[in-house]
Write a protein that holds these residues in place. Structure first.
Motif, PDB file in Angstrom:
ATOM      1  N   ARG A   1       7.862   6.195   3.202  1.00 21.05           N
ATOM      2  CA  ARG A   1       7.100   5.165   2.489  1.00 21.05           C
ATOM      3  C   ARG A   1       5.640   5.255   2.926  1.00 21.05           C
ATOM      4  O   ARG A   1       5.320   5.009   4.080  1.00 21.05           O
ATOM      5  CB  ARG A   1       7.685   3.790   2.783  1.00 21.05           C
ATOM      6  CG  ARG A   1       9.124   3.678   2.312  1.00 21.05           C
ATOM      7  CD  ARG A   1       9.710   2.306   2.613  1.00 21.05           C
ATOM      8  NE  ARG A   1      11.090   2.223   2.187  1.00 21.05           N
ATOM      9  CZ  ARG A   1      11.491   1.906   0.955  1.00 21.05           C
ATOM     10  NH1 ARG A   1      10.598   1.639   0.031  1.00 21.05           N
ATOM     11  NH2 ARG A   1      12.767   1.857   0.659  1.00 21.05           N
ATOM     12  N   HIS A   2       4.779   5.615   2.011  1.00 22.44           N
ATOM     13  CA  HIS A   2       3.354   5.778   2.284  1.00 22.44           C
ATOM     14  C   HIS A   2       2.645   4.502   1.853  1.00 22.44           C
ATOM     15  O   HIS A   2       2.753   4.083   0.704  1.00 22.44           O
ATOM     16  CB  HIS A   2       2.810   6.989   1.528  1.00 22.44           C
ATOM     17  CG  HIS A   2       3.444   8.268   1.964  1.00 22.44           C
ATOM     18  ND1 HIS A   2       2.799   9.171   2.757  1.00 22.44           N
ATOM     19  CD2 HIS A   2       4.685   8.777   1.737  1.00 22.44           C
ATOM     20  CE1 HIS A   2       3.608  10.201   2.998  1.00 22.44           C
ATOM     21  NE2 HIS A   2       4.755   9.976   2.385  1.00 22.44           N
ATOM     22  N   PHE A   3       1.937   3.891   2.780  1.00 21.93           N
ATOM     23  CA  PHE A   3       1.279   2.617   2.497  1.00 21.93           C
ATOM     24  C   PHE A   3      -0.092   2.544   3.138  1.00 21.93           C
ATOM     25  O   PHE A   3      -0.424   3.328   4.031  1.00 21.93           O
ATOM     26  CB  PHE A   3       2.159   1.434   2.914  1.00 21.93           C
ATOM     27  CG  PHE A   3       2.512   1.420   4.377  1.00 21.93           C
ATOM     28  CD1 PHE A   3       1.764   0.685   5.274  1.00 21.93           C
ATOM     29  CD2 PHE A   3       3.600   2.149   4.845  1.00 21.93           C
ATOM     30  CE1 PHE A   3       2.087   0.673   6.625  1.00 21.93           C
ATOM     31  CE2 PHE A   3       3.927   2.140   6.198  1.00 21.93           C
ATOM     32  CZ  PHE A   3       3.167   1.398   7.085  1.00 21.93           C
ATOM     33  N   CYS A   4      -0.885   1.587   2.678  1.00 25.34           N
ATOM     34  CA  CYS A   4      -2.253   1.390   3.159  1.00 25.34           C
ATOM     35  C   CYS A   4      -2.225   0.784   4.559  1.00 25.34           C
ATOM     36  O   CYS A   4      -1.580  -0.235   4.789  1.00 25.34           O
ATOM     37  CB  CYS A   4      -3.009   0.489   2.185  1.00 25.34           C
ATOM     38  SG  CYS A   4      -4.691   0.099   2.739  1.00 25.34           S
TER      39      CYS A   4
ATOM     40  N   ASP B   1      11.882   5.357   6.390  1.00 25.07           N
ATOM     41  CA  ASP B   1      12.925   4.354   6.202  1.00 25.07           C
ATOM     42  C   ASP B   1      14.285   5.051   6.216  1.00 25.07           C
ATOM     43  O   ASP B   1      14.585   5.853   5.335  1.00 25.07           O
ATOM     44  CB  ASP B   1      12.692   3.637   4.874  1.00 25.07           C
ATOM     45  CG  ASP B   1      13.676   2.514   4.620  1.00 25.07           C
ATOM     46  OD1 ASP B   1      14.627   2.341   5.406  1.00 25.07           O
ATOM     47  OD2 ASP B   1      13.495   1.810   3.612  1.00 25.07           O
TER      48      ASP B   1
ATOM     49  N   THR C   1      -0.780   1.051  -8.456  1.00 22.15           N
ATOM     50  CA  THR C   1      -1.798   1.824  -7.751  1.00 22.15           C
ATOM     51  C   THR C   1      -2.611   2.715  -8.683  1.00 22.15           C
ATOM     52  O   THR C   1      -3.596   3.304  -8.265  1.00 22.15           O
ATOM     53  CB  THR C   1      -1.168   2.725  -6.668  1.00 22.15           C
ATOM     54  OG1 THR C   1      -0.311   3.686  -7.294  1.00 22.15           O
ATOM     55  CG2 THR C   1      -0.375   1.911  -5.665  1.00 22.15           C
TER      56      THR C   1
ATOM     57  N   SER D   1      -0.289  -2.409   1.366  1.00 23.11           N
ATOM     58  CA  SER D   1       0.256  -2.135   0.026  1.00 23.11           C
ATOM     59  C   SER D   1       1.018  -0.815   0.016  1.00 23.11           C
ATOM     60  O   SER D   1       0.548   0.199   0.529  1.00 23.11           O
ATOM     61  CB  SER D   1      -0.863  -2.054  -1.010  1.00 23.11           C
ATOM     62  OG  SER D   1      -1.471  -3.302  -1.161  1.00 23.11           O
ATOM     63  N   ASN D   2       2.190  -0.853  -0.617  1.00 19.04           N
ATOM     64  CA  ASN D   2       2.990   0.345  -0.787  1.00 19.04           C
ATOM     65  C   ASN D   2       2.347   1.191  -1.877  1.00 19.04           C
ATOM     66  O   ASN D   2       2.096   0.707  -2.973  1.00 19.04           O
ATOM     67  CB  ASN D   2       4.416  -0.068  -1.176  1.00 19.04           C
ATOM     68  CG  ASN D   2       5.393   1.069  -1.118  1.00 19.04           C
ATOM     69  OD1 ASN D   2       5.101   2.128  -0.584  1.00 19.04           O
ATOM     70  ND2 ASN D   2       6.554   0.854  -1.667  1.00 19.04           N
TER      71      ASN D   2
ATOM     72  N   TYR E   1       5.936   5.456   6.887  1.00 15.32           N
ATOM     73  CA  TYR E   1       7.077   4.893   7.611  1.00 15.32           C
ATOM     74  C   TYR E   1       8.317   5.593   7.092  1.00 15.32           C
ATOM     75  O   TYR E   1       8.542   5.667   5.883  1.00 15.32           O
ATOM     76  CB  TYR E   1       7.168   3.387   7.361  1.00 15.32           C
ATOM     77  CG  TYR E   1       8.460   2.778   7.854  1.00 15.32           C
ATOM     78  CD1 TYR E   1       8.688   2.607   9.212  1.00 15.32           C
ATOM     79  CD2 TYR E   1       9.449   2.391   6.964  1.00 15.32           C
ATOM     80  CE1 TYR E   1       9.875   2.058   9.671  1.00 15.32           C
ATOM     81  CE2 TYR E   1      10.636   1.840   7.406  1.00 15.32           C
ATOM     82  CZ  TYR E   1      10.844   1.680   8.766  1.00 15.32           C
ATOM     83  OH  TYR E   1      12.023   1.142   9.214  1.00 15.32           O
TER      84      TYR E   1
ATOM     85  N   ASN F   1       4.009   3.687  -7.087  1.00 20.47           N
ATOM     86  CA  ASN F   1       3.927   2.290  -7.508  1.00 20.47           C
ATOM     87  C   ASN F   1       2.902   2.200  -8.631  1.00 20.47           C
ATOM     88  O   ASN F   1       1.739   2.574  -8.461  1.00 20.47           O
ATOM     89  CB  ASN F   1       3.533   1.401  -6.336  1.00 20.47           C
ATOM     90  CG  ASN F   1       4.675   1.262  -5.364  1.00 20.47           C
ATOM     91  OD1 ASN F   1       5.601   2.061  -5.361  1.00 20.47           O
ATOM     92  ND2 ASN F   1       4.623   0.251  -4.538  1.00 20.47           N
TER      93      ASN F   1
ATOM     94  N   TYR G   1       3.117   4.974  -2.443  1.00 24.67           N
ATOM     95  CA  TYR G   1       4.133   5.840  -3.032  1.00 24.67           C
ATOM     96  C   TYR G   1       5.213   6.132  -1.999  1.00 24.67           C
ATOM     97  O   TYR G   1       5.053   5.872  -0.819  1.00 24.67           O
ATOM     98  CB  TYR G   1       3.531   7.129  -3.595  1.00 24.67           C
ATOM     99  CG  TYR G   1       3.102   8.152  -2.567  1.00 24.67           C
ATOM    100  CD1 TYR G   1       3.951   9.198  -2.196  1.00 24.67           C
ATOM    101  CD2 TYR G   1       1.851   8.098  -1.983  1.00 24.67           C
ATOM    102  CE1 TYR G   1       3.549  10.143  -1.264  1.00 24.67           C
ATOM    103  CE2 TYR G   1       1.439   9.040  -1.056  1.00 24.67           C
ATOM    104  CZ  TYR G   1       2.299  10.060  -0.703  1.00 24.67           C
ATOM    105  OH  TYR G   1       1.909  10.988   0.215  1.00 24.67           O
ATOM    106  N   MET G   2       6.325   6.662  -2.500  1.00 26.33           N
ATOM    107  CA  MET G   2       7.444   7.027  -1.635  1.00 26.33           C
ATOM    108  C   MET G   2       7.828   8.471  -1.908  1.00 26.33           C
ATOM    109  O   MET G   2       7.684   8.958  -3.033  1.00 26.33           O
ATOM    110  CB  MET G   2       8.636   6.112  -1.897  1.00 26.33           C
ATOM    111  CG  MET G   2       8.344   4.661  -1.550  1.00 26.33           C
ATOM    112  SD  MET G   2       9.698   3.560  -1.973  1.00 26.33           S
ATOM    113  CE  MET G   2       9.444   3.393  -3.730  1.00 26.33           C
TER     114      MET G   2
END
Length: 91
Positions: free
Chosen positions: A26-29, A15, A57, A34-35, A13, A54, A37-38
């Motif tokens: 923003r890389h999430f599952c 942002d 993780t 769950s976030n 996403y 994060n 990493y960014m």
């Protein structure tokens, strides 16, 4: 940084509501949300290959020590001061 499993389950996403004015990826599952990493897209960050991972993780405990704290003015009152010190060179 290396993702060993589940890279196909990540989505990103972009942002655009950031203090710098540069988008934050923003890389999430895809499954649980769950976030993971960014990745900042500001030129200085991309030139240095900066990723914000994060800590929850990571699979293994680490002896890594933070070198910088982001937004310390927003730190919750119950959080103790971080022990931030320069990185030691290990040969």
């Amino acid at each position: 940084m290396r993702i060993e499993q589940g890279a196909d389950q990540l989505t990103v996403y972009s942002d655009t509501s950031t203090d710098s004015g540069h988008p934050m990826e923003r890389h999430f599952c895809k499954i649980c949300g769950s976030n993971v990493y960014m990745r900042p897209t500001a030129p200085i960050a991309t030139s240095k290959g900066i990723r914000i991972v994060n800590f929850g993780t990571l699979d293994d405990a680490t002896d890594w020590v933070p070198q910088k704290q982001m937004y310390p003015e927003q730190q919750a009152s119950f959080v103790k001061q971080l022990d931030i010190r320069p990185r030691e060179n290990k040969l």
